[in-house]
Scaffold this motif. Structure first.
Motif, PDB file in Angstrom:
ATOM      1  N   ASP A 134     -19.402  64.811 -99.833  1.00 19.15           N
ATOM      2  CA  ASP A 134     -18.782  64.795 -98.269  1.00 19.15           C
ATOM      3  C   ASP A 134     -17.670  65.738 -98.345  1.00 19.15           C
ATOM      4  O   ASP A 134     -17.236  66.649 -97.416  1.00 19.15           O
ATOM      5  N   GLU A 135     -16.780  65.449 -99.371  1.00 21.46           N
ATOM      6  CA  GLU A 135     -15.312  66.260 -99.264  1.00 21.46           C
ATOM      7  C   GLU A 135     -15.838  67.785 -99.599  1.00 21.46           C
ATOM      8  O   GLU A 135     -14.826  68.482 -98.873  1.00 21.46           O
ATOM      9  N   LEU A 136     -16.518  68.226-100.399  1.00 21.53           N
ATOM     10  CA  LEU A 136     -16.647  69.365-100.708  1.00 21.53           C
ATOM     11  C   LEU A 136     -17.903  70.113 -99.917  1.00 21.53           C
ATOM     12  O   LEU A 136     -18.374  71.243-100.052  1.00 21.53           O
ATOM     13  N   ASP A 137     -18.341  69.129 -99.156  1.00 22.26           N
ATOM     14  CA  ASP A 137     -19.604  69.527 -98.243  1.00 22.26           C
ATOM     15  C   ASP A 137     -20.775  70.132 -99.074  1.00 22.26           C
ATOM     16  O   ASP A 137     -21.123  71.303 -98.618  1.00 22.26           O
ATOM     17  N   ILE A 138     -21.320  69.537-100.121  1.00 27.01           N
ATOM     18  CA  ILE A 138     -22.201  70.210-100.832  1.00 27.01           C
ATOM     19  C   ILE A 138     -23.420  68.986-100.796  1.00 27.01           C
ATOM     20  O   ILE A 138     -23.158  67.709-100.456  1.00 27.01           O
ATOM     21  N   LEU A 139     -24.509  69.135-101.334  1.00 24.77           N
ATOM     22  CA  LEU A 139     -25.637  68.141-101.505  1.00 24.77           C
ATOM     23  C   LEU A 139     -25.267  67.155-102.551  1.00 24.77           C
ATOM     24  O   LEU A 139     -24.964  67.420-103.573  1.00 24.77           O
ATOM     25  N   ARG A 146      -9.664  65.224-107.276  1.00 21.74           N
ATOM     26  CA  ARG A 146      -8.903  66.319-106.715  1.00 21.74           C
ATOM     27  C   ARG A 146      -7.930  66.584-107.837  1.00 21.74           C
ATOM     28  O   ARG A 146      -7.998  68.232-108.053  1.00 21.74           O
ATOM     29  N   ASN A 147      -7.264  66.081-108.567  1.00 20.32           N
ATOM     30  CA  ASN A 147      -6.178  66.774-109.778  1.00 20.32           C
ATOM     31  C   ASN A 147      -7.305  67.553-110.904  1.00 20.32           C
ATOM     32  O   ASN A 147      -7.120  68.338-111.214  1.00 20.32           O
TER      33      ASN A 147
END
Ligand code: DC
Length: 222
Positions: free
Chosen positions: A22-27, A217-218
């Protein structure tokens, strides 16, 4: 970008992978759902009978087992379809979980599943979670994470999840199922659950989902 997340049963791979997607907007692909759908087929077609899997009949039936993911309107999680039917609601019961590792051992079935899984990474970014994603499906994945948590923490999480859905199960039963699945997943001949050398280990026993995202994220920043 290919992100592979492998690890033990019930350590939160799905929730983690879904948040990353969701965060990276990928499958996002839950490869365990494919093995679960195949197990459902076995239950519905008497290939599993009295807790025994008929491996020969399963192999003969492979052409009749069509597994795919489809998006539906009310969920951002791609739903697993077995022969044209959405089976997401049927594949997480304790009864099905008790046989899924036996079904997942069958090399002929695995080969088909791996071909489908690889097709998802051909022209798009994907975060896929399972047991052999970093070791077999995408050995060249950009990021490999091996997720784990203590058996007690995992059993409690699965217990809360199933009882919230109204399933009547005991913590002991869940613990037995987890230990059984870990053992089969780690010791099978084809694509056992292993931590690849280049996978980063994350023990999330004492982490909240938000803390895991901070960790992630880190990781991608470095
Ligand atoms: O991730 P899960 O618990 O829903 O997976 C269910 C079972 O499927 C698991 O016990 C082993 C099998 N599995 C597998 O063998 N390989 C994968 N890539 C994913 C799951």
């Amino acid at each position: 970008m290919i992100i592979a997340i492998d690890g033990h049963s019930s350590c939160g791979k799905s929730s983690f992978a879904k948040r990353i997607a969701d965060e990276l907007d990928i499958l996002y692909i839950d490869s365990g759902a494919m093995y679960r759908a195949a197990t459902l087929y076995c239950f519905e077609n008497d290939i599993i009978h009295a807790a025994k899997l008929n491996v020969d009949v399963l192999i003969q039936s492979l052409d009749k087992i069509q597994i795919e993911f489809r998006k539906i309107e009310c969920s951002t999680k791609p739903q697993v379809f077995l022969n044209g039917k959405n089976v997401e609601d049927k594949i997480r019961s304790i009864q099905l979980s008790s046989m899924v590792s036996e079904v997942s051992v069958v090399a002929e079935l695995r080969k088909r599943m791996v071909d489908i899984q690889r097709s998802f990474g051909k022209n798009q970014s994907v975060v896929m979670e399972g047991r052999d994603i970093g070791s077999v499906v995408f050995p060249d994945a950009d990021i490999k994470i091996f997720l784990t948590a203590s058996p007690e923490v995992r059993a409690k999480r699965r217990f809360d999840e199933l009882t919230a859905k109204g399933e009547k199960v005991s913590l002991e039963e869940i613990m037995k199922n987890l230990t059984h699945r870990d053992k089969i997943d780690q010791s099978r001949e084809t694509s056992p659950l292993i931590q690849s050398e280049d996978a980063i280990l994350l023990d999330n026993s004492f982490m909240t989902p938000d803390e895991q995202m901070v960790w992630f994220r880190n990781l991608i920043k470095t």
